[in-house]
Design an enzyme around this catalytic site. Sequence first.
Site, PDB file in Angstrom:
ATOM      1  N   ASN A  78     -95.779  15.905 -97.639  1.00 12.15           N
ATOM      2  CA  ASN A  78     -96.462  16.299 -96.394  1.00 12.15           C
ATOM      3  C   ASN A  78     -96.840  17.774 -96.359  1.00 12.15           C
ATOM      4  OD1 ASN A  78     -93.952  14.257 -95.491  1.00 12.15           O
ATOM      5  ND2 ASN A  78     -96.029  13.596 -94.988  1.00 12.15           N
ATOM      6  N   ILE A  85     -98.864  22.182 -93.428  1.00  9.20           N
ATOM      7  CA  ILE A  85     -97.843  21.181 -93.127  1.00  9.20           C
ATOM      8  C   ILE A  85     -98.462  20.070 -92.310  1.00  9.20           C
ATOM      9  CG2 ILE A  85     -95.591  20.802 -92.074  1.00  9.20           C
ATOM     10  CD1 ILE A  85     -95.271  23.918 -92.241  1.00  9.20           C
ATOM     11  N   CYS A  86     -98.171  18.829 -92.683  1.00  9.96           N
ATOM     12  CA  CYS A  86     -98.634  17.684 -91.897  1.00  9.96           C
ATOM     13  C   CYS A  86     -97.490  17.232 -91.010  1.00  9.96           C
ATOM     14  CB  CYS A  86     -99.073  16.549 -92.808  1.00  9.96           C
ATOM     15  SG  CYS A  86     -99.563  15.090 -91.903  1.00  9.96           S
ATOM     16  N   LEU A  87     -97.541  17.620 -89.755  1.00 11.66           N
ATOM     17  CA  LEU A  87     -96.442  17.308 -88.846  1.00 11.66           C
ATOM     18  C   LEU A  87     -97.068  17.081 -87.477  1.00 11.66           C
ATOM     19  CD1 LEU A  87     -93.359  17.173 -88.667  1.00 11.66           C
ATOM     20  CD2 LEU A  87     -93.333  19.580 -88.106  1.00 11.66           C
TER      21      LEU A  87
END
Lengths: 148, 500
Positions: A78, A85-87
């Site tokens: 991620n 950041i993939c959040l």
Amino acid sequence: MSLPKRIIRETERLISDPVPGITAVPHSDNLRYFDVTIQGPESSPYENGKFKLELFLPDEYPMVAPKVRFLTKIYHPNIDRLGRICLDVLKNNWSPALQIRTILLSIQALLSSPNPDDPLANEVAEEWKNNNVHAIATAKEWTEKYAN
Amino acid sequence: MSSSSVDRSPASTVSPGKQPRNSADSRNLDNHEAEGFDVTGDDPDLYIDVRSLTYTVKYDHLVCPICQQPFLNPYTTICGHTFCRACIMQAIRSPMGSKCPLDRTPLFYEERLERPQNSGHYSRHRSSSTSLERLEDSSSADDSPSRENEIFPAPIIISNITDDLKVRCMNNARGCEWVGPRWQIKLHLLKHCGYTRFVCGKTGIDGKICTKLCERRFMERKSEDDSEDGDGNEEADSDSGNDSTDYGCPHIEYPCPKCEQMVSQIDQEWHLKHECPKNMVVCHGCNFEFSMKLFETHEKYCEKIHVKCPGAKFGCSWRGSRDILKDVHLPECIFVKLSEYLEKQETRMDNLSHENSFLKSELSTILDSVIQGRLTNLGFPLDLEEVPRGGVTDSVLGSMEEDYAQLISDFEKLRLNAQRAKRALTELEVSKQMISGLAADNLQIKEEMSSQRLALNSIRQQLQFILMDRRRLNTTLTRLGSGTNLVNEDLPEPKLNNKL
């Protein structure tokens, strides 16, 4: 433009009552820009690693999420090679009731439990799903190599 | 609330009193004043920044989750979360949309026309002095067919509690020591605080109106001879004092009476203390003259000046010049020798008293809960085992007496109940009799009805019979009239009659 009281309060609390394994220090010339370090969580491939991040509070904060990016190279499905950041809470699930400390805790939790089904780094995610043992070994290797 | 729990924000760590000034810039004091509140426009209400206040008390649970500050005009959502009105309104208009920032419950909200009475929830009754922000109350209009808003004013008690939190004056850094409830801050700043700055507005030496900012305490001072402290704010309102020309513009500069340097009324005090080279003081130790600005440093080092023994706080009454202290008194002073030990004791005592007060508060909460438990358990056996206090027999006797009283009251209650039951029983009996009487009546009526029905039936038969008879008579009559051929037709008629 003067700094909103909320940011002052958050900064004070981050310094006086820090989250275990996380430090966040504002730059003296720009109090909206933080140098962050996150310890790799225990029993994860990132254990014993010390990851550097940068965190920036936009003018609209807390109505929009802070901008966070990994500065240390990290092998994670991620997090892409630019450190983005993939959040969800950093994107459309942001809420003004969240804070710097909660966001950093979420990132620490993301290190403990990567989510290869919603990847940002596609190759890493493929590896994570198809050859998990190898992927975790690579993550450990990268941690030793870059996060010290 | 103990002073140790005071919240420390950066503004409060600035030491009170005058901020150190750079002597080179003493001429431009206005630019180098400590942070504080200035009245610069027509409507100061609009720019009193209540959010920048420093609180002197803990406000743990009265904090808006968005701005992390005590609520300002609190609004509550249907999911039960409370925010400042401005914060929640900003949040639902932010990219996150109309959702509760805490649990993401979808929230419906529609700005509506102002209505003093609120039908949906409760109307707000707040005196104008407590409302710190312009309220634009949106109330659900009862005649509108649209949905009720899901964000609405929080219970008034919440705003009352937050408005009552103690805050420091915004001019704290300039020296104002005022601490008071938040709702009073506006009044204090605009009417009473001597450190609020206003536009001077007085005629300066060149005949022009002075536009510099000036603290109230300098504007109200009648003459230089007046008392030097700035707290003399008893004169209620200084509407920038434009009616009183004799006060003079406090910015007018005049030569310092001691050193001839140009000073103004505002900075004279500071000038004399920190700057003026000719404001002399005589040291009472060495009898040399020093200027005031050097005296403070001299005081620290003068060998002859009289000082107290460092053990004074433990009871040493010795006083004398510093050199004697060093050479003679210190080596023999018992208090100084013991000071290390005494200090340790003191910190220990401090810790213990802290602990004690903490324990006391804990105990009181426990006692409270015990009392509450007893109240809710009234009439039932107590689950709590009481710890016997003092003599065992005493407490046992006491508890027995209590039990006895309890028993008596229980018994009394039971007796009352029994009486009530008896009364109810007799009532029941009466109604039972009534019911059986009614049933008998009912039977009788039924019988009568059936006999009536029988009678009716027989009457109907008779009627039919009569009708038949008449018909037969009719036919015979016609036959008599037409001839006697149709005898056969008579025959079926009696049969039919029998059937009927």
